[in-house]
Structures are given as C-alpha cells and as structure tokens.
Design a protein around this motif. Structure first.
Motif, PDB file in Angstrom:
ATOM      1  N   VAL A   1       0.244  -9.527 -24.958  1.00  0.00           N
ATOM      2  CA  VAL A   1      -0.018 -10.970 -24.901  1.00  0.00           C
ATOM      3  C   VAL A   1      -0.629 -11.345 -23.546  1.00  0.00           C
ATOM      4  N   ARG A   2      -0.083 -10.767 -22.457  1.00  0.00           N
ATOM      5  CA  ARG A   2      -0.625 -11.064 -21.125  1.00  0.00           C
ATOM      6  C   ARG A   2      -2.065 -10.590 -20.994  1.00  0.00           C
ATOM      7  N   GLU A   3      -2.348  -9.384 -21.497  1.00  0.00           N
ATOM      8  CA  GLU A   3      -3.714  -8.855 -21.426  1.00  0.00           C
ATOM      9  C   GLU A   3      -4.673  -9.718 -22.241  1.00  0.00           C
TER      10      GLU A   3
ATOM     11  N   ALA B   1      -4.248 -12.857 -22.977  1.00  0.00           N
ATOM     12  CA  ALA B   1      -4.365 -14.141 -22.273  1.00  0.00           C
ATOM     13  C   ALA B   1      -5.303 -14.007 -21.070  1.00  0.00           C
ATOM     14  N   ALA B   2      -5.228 -12.890 -20.355  1.00  0.00           N
ATOM     15  CA  ALA B   2      -6.114 -12.678 -19.206  1.00  0.00           C
ATOM     16  C   ALA B   2      -7.566 -12.593 -19.661  1.00  0.00           C
TER      17      ALA B   2
ATOM     18  N   GLU C   1       8.645  -5.663 -24.494  1.00  0.00           N
ATOM     19  CA  GLU C   1       7.838  -5.511 -23.281  1.00  0.00           C
ATOM     20  C   GLU C   1       6.400  -5.152 -23.631  1.00  0.00           C
TER      21      GLU C   1
ATOM     22  N   ALA D   1       4.776  -8.258 -24.894  1.00  0.00           N
ATOM     23  CA  ALA D   1       4.509  -9.169 -23.780  1.00  0.00           C
ATOM     24  C   ALA D   1       3.294  -8.695 -22.985  1.00  0.00           C
ATOM     25  N   ARG D   2       3.178  -7.388 -22.747  1.00  0.00           N
ATOM     26  CA  ARG D   2       2.050  -6.831 -22.022  1.00  0.00           C
ATOM     27  C   ARG D   2       0.752  -7.112 -22.793  1.00  0.00           C
TER      28      ARG D   2
END
Length: 160
Positions: A54-56, A58-59, A48, A51-52
C-alpha cells in the motif's frame, strides 16, 4: 487461536504436584509457544507485506500526482503569460485611444481658441492700424518740423 484452557496449561508444571508420578516427558514450552504464536505472526507478516504494498502504491501515486501537478502548473503559467501579453496589448490600446481622444479634444479646443484670437484680431485690427498710422504720421510730421526748423529752412537753424 488457543482457548483459555490451553492458556492455563502453559503455566502447568511438567508433572502434577503431590505424590511421585511415573517419569514423564517434560513439556516443551518453547515449541508450545512457537506453535501458539505462529498463526498470529504469520498474519502480522501478511499485514506488513500488505502495508508495504500500500505504501509503495501510494508513493507511486503521489509521484504521479506531483508530475501531473507540475505539468498542470506549467500549462497554467504558459496560459497566464499568453493572457498577460493580451491584457497588456488591450491596456496599451485603451490608453492609446484615450490619449488620442484627449489629443483630439485639445486640438479642437486649441483651434477654437485660435479662431477666437483671429476673430478678435480681425475686429481690433482696423482700429489698431488707424492708431498706428496716426502715430506714425504724427511722428513724421514732428520729425519733418524738426528738420526744417522754425522758419522752414533746412537744418532747423534760425537766423543767426
């Protein structure tokens, strides 16, 4: 991770069935479950967190790409406006040259027509002048006869 035997041990009662056994300590099922689930849950928390991250990331990258695209769009629009001015100037110049060419052709044709009219007037003029002079002379002669009268007396009165 626990093996199959450990898995089956979870379903085993605190004591074996059958004859009475000496008093034993009942097994702590919640501690066993907690110990069994601890490693997968730790891996899940780690996944998790990844993933967080990676999302940050990517954003941030998406925002960077949007900003770059906006700047690129502004540059393209500025270039298009500059090019549009050039294209309009070229088109206006092309139309102006075409109009000048057409005007020159029309002027040449008009001069040619005017020369033709002058030539026809020059060839017809002597005959027309002679004709007008003859008509004027005839009119003057008739007017003179009417003024003198039939006997040549002024006033045009006869004996009376």
């Amino acid at each position: 991770m626990a093996g199959f035997r450990d898995f089956l041990m979870r379903f085993r009662p605190a004591g074996s069935p059958g004859r009475a056994a000496p008093g034993g300590v009942p097994s702590d099922r919640s501690a066993q479950l907690s110990a069994e689930l601890q490693p997968p849950l730790a891996l899940l928390e780690q996944a998790e967190a990844e993933a967080r991250t990676v999302r940050e990331r990517a954003a941030r990258r998406a925002e960077q790409l949007r900003t770059e695209a906006a700047h690129q769009a502004e540059e393209i629009i500025a270039q298009a406006r500059t090019r549009a001015r050039d294209v309009r100037a070229e088109a206006a110049d092309r139309v102006r040259r075409a109009a000048e060419t057409e005007a020159a052709e029309l002027l040449t044709a008009a001069e040619r027509d005017a020369a033709g009219v002058r030539h026809r007037a020059g060839t017809r003029m002597p005959a027309l002048v002679d004709r007008v002079a003859a008509l004027a002379t005839e009119e003057l002669v008739q007017a003179g006869t009417a003024v003198q009268g039939p006997r040549g007396e002024p006033g045009g009165r006869g004996p009376g």
